[in-house]
Motif scaffolding. Structure first.
Motif, mmCIF file in Angstrom:
data_model
loop_
_atom_site.group_PDB
_atom_site.id
_atom_site.type_symbol
_atom_site.label_atom_id
_atom_site.label_comp_id
_atom_site.label_asym_id
_atom_site.label_seq_id
_atom_site.Cartn_x
_atom_site.Cartn_y
_atom_site.Cartn_z
ATOM 1 N N ALA A 140 45.119 47.265 23.331
ATOM 2 C CA ALA A 140 43.756 47.282 23.870
ATOM 3 C C ALA A 140 43.735 46.948 25.359
ATOM 4 O O ALA A 140 42.663 46.939 25.968
ATOM 5 C CB ALA A 140 42.887 46.293 23.100
ATOM 6 N N GLY A 141 44.912 46.656 25.937
ATOM 7 C CA GLY A 141 44.980 46.322 27.351
ATOM 8 C C GLY A 141 44.559 44.908 27.666
ATOM 9 O O GLY A 141 44.285 44.576 28.822
ATOM 10 N N ALA A 142 44.512 44.044 26.648
ATOM 11 C CA ALA A 142 44.047 42.672 26.863
ATOM 12 C C ALA A 142 45.181 41.705 27.159
ATOM 13 O O ALA A 142 44.961 40.659 27.771
ATOM 14 C CB ALA A 142 43.265 42.191 25.641
ATOM 15 N N LEU B 142 47.107 31.124 27.922
ATOM 16 C CA LEU B 142 46.334 32.325 27.616
ATOM 17 C C LEU B 142 45.925 33.052 28.887
ATOM 18 O O LEU B 142 45.937 34.288 28.946
ATOM 19 C CB LEU B 142 45.101 31.961 26.789
ATOM 20 N N ASP B 143 45.566 32.300 29.923
ATOM 21 C CA ASP B 143 45.193 32.920 31.186
ATOM 22 C C ASP B 143 46.374 33.683 31.787
ATOM 23 O O ASP B 143 46.208 34.745 32.386
ATOM 24 C CB ASP B 143 44.708 31.858 32.168
ATOM 25 N N GLY B 144 47.585 33.146 31.594
ATOM 26 C CA GLY B 144 48.771 33.828 32.102
ATOM 27 C C GLY B 144 49.129 35.071 31.312
ATOM 28 O O GLY B 144 49.752 35.993 31.843
ATOM 29 N N LEU B 145 48.736 35.104 30.043
ATOM 30 C CA LEU B 145 49.032 36.259 29.205
ATOM 31 C C LEU B 145 48.031 37.387 29.388
ATOM 32 O O LEU B 145 48.355 38.564 29.210
ATOM 33 C CB LEU B 145 49.025 35.856 27.725
ATOM 34 N N ARG B 146 46.825 37.031 29.743
ATOM 35 C CA ARG B 146 45.755 38.022 29.759
ATOM 36 C C ARG B 146 45.848 38.925 30.983
ATOM 37 O O ARG B 146 46.231 38.502 32.066
ATOM 38 C CB ARG B 146 44.396 37.318 29.754
ATOM 39 N N THR B 147 45.489 40.174 30.810
ATOM 40 C CA THR B 147 45.419 41.098 31.939
ATOM 41 C C THR B 147 44.008 41.050 32.517
ATOM 42 O O THR B 147 43.049 40.729 31.792
ATOM 43 C CB THR B 147 45.741 42.528 31.479
ATOM 44 N N PRO B 148 43.807 41.361 33.805
ATOM 45 C CA PRO B 148 44.859 41.756 34.742
ATOM 46 C C PRO B 148 45.734 40.572 35.138
ATOM 47 O O PRO B 148 45.275 39.446 35.188
ATOM 48 C CB PRO B 148 44.072 42.276 35.952
ATOM 49 N N VAL B 149 46.985 40.879 35.422
ATOM 50 C CA VAL B 149 47.929 39.838 35.811
ATOM 51 C C VAL B 149 47.570 39.346 37.208
ATOM 52 O O VAL B 149 47.337 40.151 38.105
ATOM 53 C CB VAL B 149 49.374 40.392 35.797
ATOM 54 N N PRO B 150 47.511 38.035 37.421
ATOM 55 C CA PRO B 150 47.222 37.532 38.758
ATOM 56 C C PRO B 150 48.242 38.051 39.771
ATOM 57 O O PRO B 150 49.428 38.192 39.471
ATOM 58 C CB PRO B 150 47.343 36.008 38.595
ATOM 59 N N THR B 151 47.777 38.347 40.976
ATOM 60 C CA THR B 151 48.661 38.850 42.020
ATOM 61 C C THR B 151 49.563 37.735 42.522
ATOM 62 O O THR B 151 49.078 36.672 42.919
ATOM 63 C CB THR B 151 47.836 39.397 43.204
ATOM 64 N N PRO B 152 50.880 37.921 42.499
ATOM 65 C CA PRO B 152 51.768 36.864 42.979
ATOM 66 C C PRO B 152 51.652 36.705 44.485
ATOM 67 O O PRO B 152 51.397 37.677 45.203
ATOM 68 C CB PRO B 152 53.162 37.371 42.585
ATOM 69 N N PRO B 153 51.816 35.494 44.999
ATOM 70 C CA PRO B 153 51.741 35.296 46.454
ATOM 71 C C PRO B 153 52.908 35.989 47.138
ATOM 72 O O PRO B 153 54.001 36.068 46.574
ATOM 73 C CB PRO B 153 51.831 33.773 46.607
ATOM 74 N N PRO B 154 52.686 36.522 48.341
ATOM 75 C CA PRO B 154 53.779 37.230 49.036
ATOM 76 C C PRO B 154 54.853 36.269 49.529
ATOM 77 O O PRO B 154 54.596 35.085 49.751
ATOM 78 C CB PRO B 154 53.054 37.886 50.220
#
Length: 233
Positions: free
Chosen positions: A145-147, A188-200
Motif C-alpha cells: 500500500a506504500g505505507a 514506526l516513524d522511521g518505518l513509514r513512508t515517505p522516508v525522511p531526507t538524510p542530511p547531506p
C-alpha cells in the motif's frame, strides 16, 4: 482465530462437567496473578502466585495441578491474544493502521509472553511460526500500500519491534512509564513512508589525538619553527 482461555483449558478435565463457581473464581485469580507477575517481571513460583491470588498453596495445586500446567495454559492464552491482534490488523481496511495497532498490542503482551516462556523453559513452535506469518503479512500488506518503506524486510521489522521494548534503566538513566511507547513511536516513524531526507555530507568527527590537530600546513617542515623573513619583524 478462536482459542480457549487459560481458565477454560485448566478447568477442562475431559468429563464435560461444568465446574463449580468457586473453582472457576479461584482459577481465574491464579491466571490473573500469573499474568500480573509476568508483566512485572517478578519471580513466578507456585507460592508467589498463590499469595498474589489470595488462595492457599493447597488450593493452587488442587485447581491447576502443577505450576508447569498453569504456565503452559497462560502461555497459550497470551500467544492466542497476540495472533488475534494480528488477525484484527489484517482485517483493518487501512494497512498502516492495522500494522501500527498490532505493533502496540504485541509490545504490551510481549513482556508477559517472554517471562512465562522463560519460566516454563520452552516455546510453542507452531504458535511462533503463526506469529512470524502475521508479522510478514502485516508488513508486506503495508508495503504494497506504500505505507512502509520498501527497503526494509519483515524480518528487520521483527527485530525493530523487539528493540522498542525496554528495561528499567540504561547508563544510569531511568525509563519513564511510557518509554516503550515512545520508542515504538520513533521506530514506526522511521518505518513509514515517505522516508525522511538524510542530511547531506558526513557528521563531524572528533579528532583521534591532539597531535592530529597540530599537523604541519603544506610546505611546512614538521617540528621546525620557520624564522621570519628579514625586515618583517
Amino acid at each position: 482465530m478462536e482459542t480457549l482461555s487459560a481458565v477454560d483449558r485448566l478447568l477442562d478435565d475431559g468429563s464435560g462437567r461444568v465446574p463449580r463457581a468457586d473453582a472457576r473464581r479461584n482459577v481465574e485469580r491464579l491466571v490473573a496473578a500469573t499474568r500480573d507477575a509476568a508483566a512485572e517481571g517478578a519471580e513466578i513460583t507456585a507460592h508467589d502466585i498463590a499469595r498474589r491470588a489470595g488462595v492457599g498453596v493447597g488450593t493452587f495445586y488442587r485447581r491447576v495441578g502443577t505450576l508447569e500446567r498453569l504456565l503452559q495454559a497462560v502461555l497459550e492464552e497470551i500467544f492466542g491474544e497476540i495472533l488475534a491482534r494480528g488477525d484484527q490488523g489484517l482485517a483493518e481496511p487501512d494497512p498502516w493502521t492495522g500494522f501500527r495497532e498490532f505493533a502496540a498490542s504485541y509490545l504490551r503482551l510481549r513482556n508477559e509472553l517472554c517471562d512465562v516462556n522463560q519460566a516454563i523453559g520452552g516455546v510453542l513452535d507452531h504458535e511462533r511460526a503463526e506469529l512470524r506469518d502475521r508479522v510478514r503479512r502485516l508488513v508486506e500488506r503495508a508495503q504494497d500500500a506504500g505505507a512502509i518503506r520498501a527497503d526494509v524486510s519483515w524480518t528487520d521489522v521483527s527485530f525493530l519491534l523487539v528493540g522498542a521494548s525496554t528495561g528499567p534503566h540504561t547508563m544510569g538513566i531511568h525509563a519513564g512509564p511510557s518509554q516503550w511507547e515512545r520508542n515504538l513511536a520513533i521506530v514506526l516513524d522511521g518505518l513509514r513512508t515517505p522516508v525522511p531526507t538524510p542530511p547531506p555530507g558526513d557528521a563531524p568527527r572528533v579528532p583521534e589525538t591532539r597531535a592530529a590537530d597540530q599537523r604541519p600546513e603544506p610546505g611546512e617542515r614538521p617540528g621546525v619553527v620557520e624564522s621570519p623573513a628579514p625586515g618583517t619583524r
